[in-house]
Motif scaffolding. Structure first.
Motif, PDB file in Angstrom:
ATOM      1  N   SER A  29       0.840  -1.198   0.000  1.00  0.00           N
ATOM      2  CA  SER A  29       0.000   0.000   0.000  1.00  0.00           C
ATOM      3  C   SER A  29       0.875   1.248   0.000  1.00  0.00           C
ATOM      4  O   SER A  29       2.043   1.222   0.374  1.00  0.00           O
ATOM      5  CB  SER A  29      -0.903  -0.002   1.237  1.00  0.00           C
ATOM      6  OG  SER A  29      -0.118   0.087   2.414  1.00  0.00           O
ATOM      7  N   ARG A  30       0.303   2.353  -0.435  1.00  0.00           N
ATOM      8  CA  ARG A  30       1.064   3.603  -0.517  1.00  0.00           C
ATOM      9  C   ARG A  30       1.578   4.052   0.843  1.00  0.00           C
ATOM     10  O   ARG A  30       2.615   4.705   0.952  1.00  0.00           O
ATOM     11  CB  ARG A  30       0.201   4.690  -1.155  1.00  0.00           C
ATOM     12  CG  ARG A  30      -0.046   4.476  -2.642  1.00  0.00           C
ATOM     13  CD  ARG A  30      -0.826   5.612  -3.258  1.00  0.00           C
ATOM     14  NE  ARG A  30      -0.918   5.469  -4.711  1.00  0.00           N
ATOM     15  CZ  ARG A  30      -1.821   4.740  -5.349  1.00  0.00           C
ATOM     16  NH1 ARG A  30      -2.735   4.074  -4.633  1.00  0.00           N
ATOM     17  NH2 ARG A  30      -1.834   4.655  -6.657  1.00  0.00           N
ATOM     18  N   VAL A  31       0.860   3.703   1.904  1.00  0.00           N
ATOM     19  CA  VAL A  31       1.303   4.054   3.257  1.00  0.00           C
ATOM     20  C   VAL A  31       2.584   3.308   3.613  1.00  0.00           C
ATOM     21  O   VAL A  31       3.487   3.851   4.269  1.00  0.00           O
ATOM     22  CB  VAL A  31       0.192   3.736   4.283  1.00  0.00           C
ATOM     23  CG1 VAL A  31       0.686   3.959   5.709  1.00  0.00           C
ATOM     24  CG2 VAL A  31      -1.040   4.585   4.013  1.00  0.00           C
ATOM     25  N   LEU A  32       2.702   2.062   3.170  1.00  0.00           N
ATOM     26  CA  LEU A  32       3.858   1.236   3.511  1.00  0.00           C
ATOM     27  C   LEU A  32       5.047   1.444   2.582  1.00  0.00           C
ATOM     28  O   LEU A  32       6.157   1.005   2.899  1.00  0.00           O
ATOM     29  CB  LEU A  32       3.464  -0.242   3.497  1.00  0.00           C
ATOM     30  CG  LEU A  32       2.521  -0.715   4.598  1.00  0.00           C
ATOM     31  CD1 LEU A  32       2.189  -2.193   4.404  1.00  0.00           C
ATOM     32  CD2 LEU A  32       3.143  -0.496   5.971  1.00  0.00           C
ATOM     33  N   VAL A  36       8.246   3.061   4.066  1.00  0.00           N
ATOM     34  CA  VAL A  36       8.871   2.187   5.061  1.00  0.00           C
ATOM     35  C   VAL A  36       9.580   1.027   4.369  1.00  0.00           C
ATOM     36  O   VAL A  36      10.734   0.694   4.696  1.00  0.00           O
ATOM     37  CB  VAL A  36       7.814   1.653   6.050  1.00  0.00           C
ATOM     38  CG1 VAL A  36       8.449   0.683   7.047  1.00  0.00           C
ATOM     39  CG2 VAL A  36       7.134   2.807   6.775  1.00  0.00           C
TER      40      VAL A  36
END
Length: 359
Positions: free
Chosen positions: A272-275, A278
Motif C-alpha cells: 500500500s502507498r502508506v507502507l 517504510v
C-alpha cells in the motif's frame, strides 16, 4: 507546483515489495543472531537473499551483457557495490571483538585470530587459517558467496539456455536437500567444513532467481494486497517455528519452494502507498544492517543476559541500533566510497588505450 512538476519519490520505478522483504529478512537474520528464540529460522533469509540477488542481477545486467559488457567489467561493478559496506562490517566487528577484552566478555576473539584472519578477510576472501571463513564478522560468508555467484552468472548462467539453467538449479537441489535433512537443519555457511553444501545452497537459490527473472514481466505493479501479503509472509517464514514440521524439512521447504515463490510474487505487486516509504527505507539499509549487525550483538546482549532486561524490549532496541548504525554506514561510508571508486575506475578506463580495453 502541480502534481506533474513534483519530483518522483525515491522508490519510484523500484520493486518496493522486494525492497521491504529484503529489509525484513536482514532484520530477521540480525535478530536470530541476537536471540534465536525470537527468530528461530532467521537464517533461511539467506536463501531468499540469493534468490533475490539472482533475480535482480539477471534483470539488471543481462541486457548489458548482451550489449557487450565483459565479465571483468561486470565483476568490477559488483565489487564496487559490495565492498564498501563489507569493509565497514569488518572494521566495526573487529573493533567490537577487540573491545571484548575490556568489557568483561573475556577473550572471545584472541589477538592471534584477529591478526591471522584480517589480511585475507579485508580482501573479501575467507581466512585459510581459521575454521570460520570470516571469524570477526561471521555473516560475511554469504557476501563472499554472493561474489562467487556473480562470477558464475557471467561465466555460466548468462550463456546457458533456460533449460540448462533449470538443470543447474535442479541438480544443486538434489544434492542440497539430502545434506540439509541429514544434518537436520539448514543453518550452514560460515565454516570451511560446510563449503560444499554452501556452494550447493548458493547455486540452487541464485539460479532459481535467474529463472524467475526470465518469466514474463508485469510492468505495472499496482499497490495492493499482494505486496502487503509478501511482507507479512516473509516475516512469518523467518519467525515461525512450527513444532509439527521437522526443522530440516522446514528449512528445505523455505529454501527450495517458499523463497523463490516470494521473490516471484514480490516482483508482481507493491504494498500500500502508506507502507511504500517504510518498505523502501528498509531495503535501503538492509545490506548495511546485514553487514554490521554482528558488531552490536555482544555489547547489547549484556543488557539481556547479564542485567536481565526484558528480551522483547532489548530485541527491539538491538534492531533499532542495527538500523541506526546501518544508516550511518550507508550515509557516510557506502555512498561516498562507492562514488570515489566509480570515479577512480572511470578515470583509469579513460587513460587505457582503446586496444587494451577488453571486449
Amino acid at each position: 507546483m502541480t502534481a506533474s512538476d513534483r519530483p518522483a519519490p525515491p522508490w519510484h520505478g523500484r520493486y518496493v515489495t522486494l525492497d521491504g522483504m529484503r529489509g525484513i529478512a536482514a532484520l530477521a537474520v540480525a535478530l536470530f543472531h541476537y536471540n534465536i528464540s525470537q527468530a528461530p529460522h532467521g537464517y533461511v533469509a539467506v536463501d531468499f537473499f540469493f534468490a533475490l540477488s539472482g533475480f535482480v542481477l539477471c534483470r539488471t545486467y543481462l541486457p548489458r551483457w548482451r550489449s557487450g559488457l565483459t565479465t571483468w567489467q561486470f565483476m568490477k561493478q559488483r565489487v564496487v557495490r559490495l565492498y564498501p559496506l563489507f569493509l565497514a562490517g569488518i572494521v566495526v566487528t573487529t573493533l567490537s571483538a577487540i573491545s571484548n577484552h575490556w568489557t568483561g566478555k573475556g577473550d572471545l576473539y584472541s589477538y592471534a585470530k584477529i591478526a591471522k584472519s584480517l589480511p585475507p578477510n579485508l580482501l573479501m576472501l575467507p581466512s585459510p587459517f581459521t575454521n570460520t571463513l570470516f571469524p570477526m564478522n561471521v555473516p560475511a560468508w554469504s557476501l563472499f558467496f554472493e561474489l562467487v555467484a556473480s562470477l558464475g552468472l557471467a561465466l555460466v548462467l548468462f550463456r546457458l539456455p533456460r533449460i540448462g539453467q533449470l538443470a543447474v538449479a535442479i541438480a544443486a537441489a538434489c544434492f542440497f536437500v539430502p545434506a540439509v535433512l541429514a544434518r537436520e537443519g539448514g543453518n550452514l555457511g560460515p565454516l570451511w567444513s560446510q563449503m560444499g553444501t554452501t556452494m550447493l545452497r548458493t547455486t540452487m537459490s541464485f539460479t532459481a532467481g535467474v529463472l524467475i527473472a526470465g518469466l514474463p514481466v508485469k510492468e505495472v505493479r499496482h499497490p495492493g494486497w499482494l505486496g502487503v501479503f509478501c511482507l507479512i509472509a516473509i516475516l512469518a517464514m523467518l519467525v515461525a517455528d512450527p513444532a509439527f514440521i521437522p526443522k530440516g524439512w522446514y528449512d528445505v521447504t523455505c529454501a527450495v519452494l517458499v523463497s523463490p515463490l516470494l521473490v516471484w510474487l514480490g516482483s508482481r505487486g507493491e504494498p500500500s502507498r502508506v507502507l511504500m516509504p517504510v518498505a523502501w527505507f528498509l531495503g535501503e539499509v538492509s545490506y548495511a544492517v546485514y553487514a554490521v549487525h554482528w558488531a552490536l550483538m555482544e555489547p547489547l546482549r549484556y543488557f539481556k543476559d547479564d542485567l536481565g532486561w526484558n528480551e522483547v524490549l532489548m530485541g527491539a532496541v538491538y534492531l533499532a541500533a542495527c538500523v541506526g548504525l546501518g544508516w550511518l554506514c550507508v550515509r557516510f561510508v557506502d555512498i561516498p566510497l562507492r562514488r570515489r571508486l566509480n570515479v577512480m575506475l572511470h578515470a583509469r578506463a579513460r587513460h587505457v588505450p582503446p586496444r587494451a580495453i577488453p571486449n
